[in-house]
Design an enzyme around this catalytic site. Structure first.
Site, PDB file in Angstrom:
ATOM      1  N   ASP A 493       0.900  -1.112   0.027  1.00 28.61           N
ATOM      2  CA  ASP A 493       0.108  -0.016   0.089  1.00 28.61           C
ATOM      3  C   ASP A 493       0.904   1.291   0.228  1.00 28.61           C
ATOM      4  OD1 ASP A 493      -2.318   1.618   0.213  1.00 28.61           O
ATOM      5  OD2 ASP A 493      -3.494   0.263   1.767  1.00 28.61           O
ATOM      6  N   ASP A 563     -10.702   1.775  -3.296  1.00 31.19           N
ATOM      7  CA  ASP A 563     -11.206   1.330  -2.336  1.00 31.19           C
ATOM      8  C   ASP A 563     -12.872   1.275  -1.998  1.00 31.19           C
ATOM      9  OD1 ASP A 563      -8.898   1.106  -0.782  1.00 31.19           O
ATOM     10  OD2 ASP A 563      -8.921   3.100   0.385  1.00 31.19           O
TER      11      ASP A 563
END
Ligand code: GLA
Length: 800
Positions: A493, A563
């Protein structure tokens, strides 16, 4: 194939031929490299150079008040020439390819032809590898890729510009990159050095670009450029969710299946810049490369600078064909390693199920629930390392939190393996929390301007990846994590945009290189770790799709697309990604409802079906789901595994209706490489009362092959009908009552069945008139219950 033709003055003309396209250029009388043509393939007769004459723009006089190149060429104004490389100061006033500031303060440069060579891909790869940049590649023997190197010289300034053109014949792609070498005895400053320039005489002014923000990545926009300039760029330090580096230039009437278009992308993960400019003479100039904003690079004598590789593809058959060309290019020439062709596992991620509240017991329970429904890989997301209970601390301290994982990663991964599920974890290696041991020990490893206040982003700072010591720390700490158990997958990430850009490691004169050197540092780390851990499946992520690009895909075979897991939003996001990226590189999860990003409620089936057109995963608390939902998920996963090769590696087709941004319906079809198996999706946003007819139109089937077309066996829950059941029920069933709950467990109604056999041409051209959707005036088992956000998947299998 590369064809070289010499004209009567023995100046070379170059033609890059792919299966269906031609890219042409020539050395003009001034020595400049003139762009001639990019489009549908044309015949080039090396024995008869005059047959190429129509490609040359005739010039008799200089137009208007333009500057002419020199006294010997009064008819040539660089402002009105299609060039492969545009520079400042010699009359060309359009977007330059290069901008160099010389020791005397001047910025005029002028590059003319010196030589050319056809080099092997190995030689080109060697050159690009030295640059530290990721690049396309070709597996020996699988494709006839060739590379043309053209050398230009700026004779008065002693600069050499090498241009590389690589031809990927089978997927109709050519790539461009450049190397600038300073042969003078003084340093020069490079303020801009791009990767590709395309000067077009045809009207490619319909721009398709993909803008967005967190949770709404890849918003497809179309604008028509009438004059002036359109810029698509990022300044976040990443390729960004604000504007993906992928763009399409099309003709006014180009659509999904018809018309000319050119797709452009960049193999780069940092600040990028694409501009389309319409000049005063009706021509278009497109440029693409590293964003020149705040960029500068000092080139000392004999030093060189390499630009990222730009990818170009032309299609004469609309956006659909262009997408499939790019899909095969990315699958064959960008994604690499053991996962290139391996089916990607169905995973369960802990994030939306637990957020930071994880410990070994909880994780094992979740993994066990996953194993029971057929999950193949369990991913422990954020929250597992020392003191990480929220996003305010601990990034950089990559040791398991003993309170949460008393036996460490080794014990957890072993226990998960014992459930028959592989184990993977989340890391964010490029970051440092101020509240961390690492920051206490090495405050100068964070990117910041010393003695200045710093802007905030998710309570974390970027590590200064320009610093080799920091790069080594990341490599070492990640090597330790990845070796600490049986780890089969890593989610990498990156949750912070750049601010206060400054490398404490670099001297003041080199600060203009910081953002680019960060990206090179990152590539060095990724290269090292993917080489050390070739079996690990890496998934890129940057707050979802904030760094979704070909640079990341050159190391990591897949990226978390967004997301946002809301099925309705995902239809748009995934449909847009599909314009430039294949389904095997974007991941999609089924999550709980109300959805955590939108609070929208969509059917579980729709969530699954939409996520199947991507790399499928789950991200919800399976332990809290009802038995019927778990049964449904078990069936979904089994079905996906059966069709996974088609979903992940088939040819992908968008339905024509998807193109209109206000379309109420959307359809997709994936077809196996041999054309004999296909799976399709039909989706409707909102239900329209008393309008029950819908058609699903598959694309990409073999016209003369007969297919068995069928849907899934669906069961409707009693609750789906609300208190309408009272119109047929002998006893009153109150909504939300215990009676309704009990009955819903035992009484299921059969869904509509689609089952027919027809030729591919009939299915594609006429479409399949689906069973009528519920319209408020009746119901039987031939009714397609299709409330808001409903979808169906259909299968097509060739019959002997
Ligand atoms: C980012 C990612 C999410 C999740 C969180 C964890 O937002 O995009 O998927 O991993 O970080 O902090």
């Amino acid at each position: 194939m590369i064809q070289i033709v010499k004209d009567s003055d023995t100046r070379p003309w170059f033609f890059l031929q792919t299966a269906h396209t031609t890219y042409g250029m020539r050395v003009m009388e001034t020595g400049h490299l003139e762009h001639l043509y990019y489009g549908e393939r044309i015949t080039v007769d090396s024995q008869d150079p005059s047959s190429c004459a129509p490609l040359v723009i005739q010039r008799a006089f200089a137009p208007g008040n333009t500057c002419t190149y020199d006294r010997e060429h009064p008819q040539i104004s660089m402002e009105d020439v299609c060039l492969e490389v545009g520079t400042l100061g010699k009359g060309d006033i359009r977007e330059p390819f290069l901008e160099v500031r010389f020791a005397d303060g001047s910025v005029t440069s002028d590059f003319t032809f010196d030589s050319y060579e056809i080099i092997t891909l190995k030689e080109r790869e060697q050159c690009l590898q030295d640059s530290g940049l990721p690049h396309s590649y070709s597996e020996v023997g699988t494709d006839s890729a060739e590379c043309l190197q053209i050398v230009l010289q700026d004779v008065t300034n002693h600069l050499e510009l090498q241009l590389f053109y690589t031809v990927f014949e089978e997927c109709d792609v050519i790539t461009r990159s450049a190397r600038l070498i300073n042969h003078s005895d003084a340093s020069v400053t490079l303020n801009r050095c791009l990767s590709a320039q395309l000067d077009l005489t045809e009207d490619y002014s319909m721009i398709t670009h993909f803008s967005g923000a967190w949770a709404r990545e890849m918003h497809r926009e179309q604008i028509s450029l009438r004059s002036g300039k359109f810029v698509n760029a990022s300044y976040t330090g990443t390729s960004s969710n604000r504007s993906n580096p992928f763009m399409i230039l099309g003709h006014k009437n180009t659509c999904e299946t018809f018309g000319s278009c050119i797709g452009c992308n960049l193999i780069y993960s940092g600040n990028h810049y694409e501009a389309l400019e319409k000049d005063s003479y009706g021509k278009l100039r497109f440029v693409s490369g590293i964003n020149p904003q705040s960029f500068s690079r000092e080139l000392t004598p004999e030093a060189h600078f390499d630009t990222p590789e730009a990818v170009l593809s032309y299609s004469s058959k609309g956006y659909g064909r262009l997408s499939r060309q790019l899909h095969s290019f990315i699958r064959e020439h960008i994604v690499r390693g053991v996962w290139k062709r391996r089916p990607r596992p169905v995973l369960l991620n802990s994030w939306e199920a637990c957020y930071f509240k994880i410990d070994e017991r909880k994780l094992l329970q979740l993994a066990k629930a996953g194993a029971d429904v057929g999950i193949e890989l369990f991913v422990m997301d954020d929250g597992w390392f020392s003191g990480r209970n929220d996003d305010t601390s601990s990034l950089g301290d990559w040791e398991p939190d003993p309170k949460k994982l008393p036996g460490g990663i080794a014990s957890l991964s072993k226990k998960i393996k014992a459930l028959g599920v592989d184990f993977g974890l989340w890391v964010e290696p490029e970051m440092i929390s101020e509240n961390s041991r690492l920051y206490q020990e090495h405050p100068d490893w964070a990117m910041m301007i010393p003695e200045h206040p710093h802007s905030e982003g998710r309570n974390q700072r970027l590590l200064d990846l320009c610093n080799p010591e920091v790069q080594q720390y990341v490599i070492d700490s990640m090597t330790k994590v990845f070796s600490s158990g049986d780890i089969r997958y890593v989610k990498w990430d990156m949750n912070r945009n750049f601010s206060d850009i400054y490398s404490p490691y670099l001297p003041a004169a080199k600060q203009g290189e910081t953002a680019h050197r960060y990206v090179l540092g990152l590539y060095h780390i990724m290269n090292e770790l993917t080489t050390r851990f070739p079996e690990i499946l890496f998934e890129g992520c940057s707050s979802g799709g904030n760094r979704f690009d070909l640079g990341i895909l050159s190391y990591f075979p897949q990226i978390w697309a967004s997301d946002n897991t809301d099925a309705l939003c995902r239809t748009g996001i995934q449909n847009s990604y599909s314009y430039g990226y294949p389904l095997s590189v974007f991941t999609a999860h089924v999550s709980s409802c109300p959805n955590h990003q939108t609070l929208r409620i969509t059917p579980l089936e729709t969530r699954f079906q939409v996520a199947s057109f991507g790399v499928l995963g789950y991200e919800c608390n399976l332990k809290d789901l009802s038995g019927s939902d778990l049964n449904a998920i078990r069936e979904q996963i089994a079905l996906y595994k059966k069709w996974r090769d088609v979903f992940q590696f088939g040819s992908f087709y968008r339905g024509a209706e998807n193109e209109a941004s206000d379309s109420e319906t959307l359809s997709w079809t994936c077809v196996s490489p041999d054309g004999r198996r296909a799976v399709g999706l039909f989706f409707r946003r909102l239900t329209v009362p008393n309008q029950s007819h819908d058609w699903y139109r598959p694309v990409g089937l073999l016209p003369d092959v007969k297919y068995h077309f069928y849907g899934r066996n669906i069961k409707y829950n009693l609750k789906d009908f609300g208190d309408l059941v009272n119109t047929v029920s002998p006893i009153h069933i109150k909504q939300g009552s215990a009676l309704q709950e009990i009955l819903s467990r035992f009484v299921n109604m059969d869904g509509e069945k689609e089952d027919l056999t027809a030729y591919g041409d009939t299915l594609m051209r006429a479409g399949i008139a689906l069973k009528p959707a519920f319209a408020g005036t009746g119901y039987n088992s031939d009714t397609r219950l299709f409330p808001d956000f409903s979808s169906r998947i259909y299968f097509m299998e060739a019959v002997e």
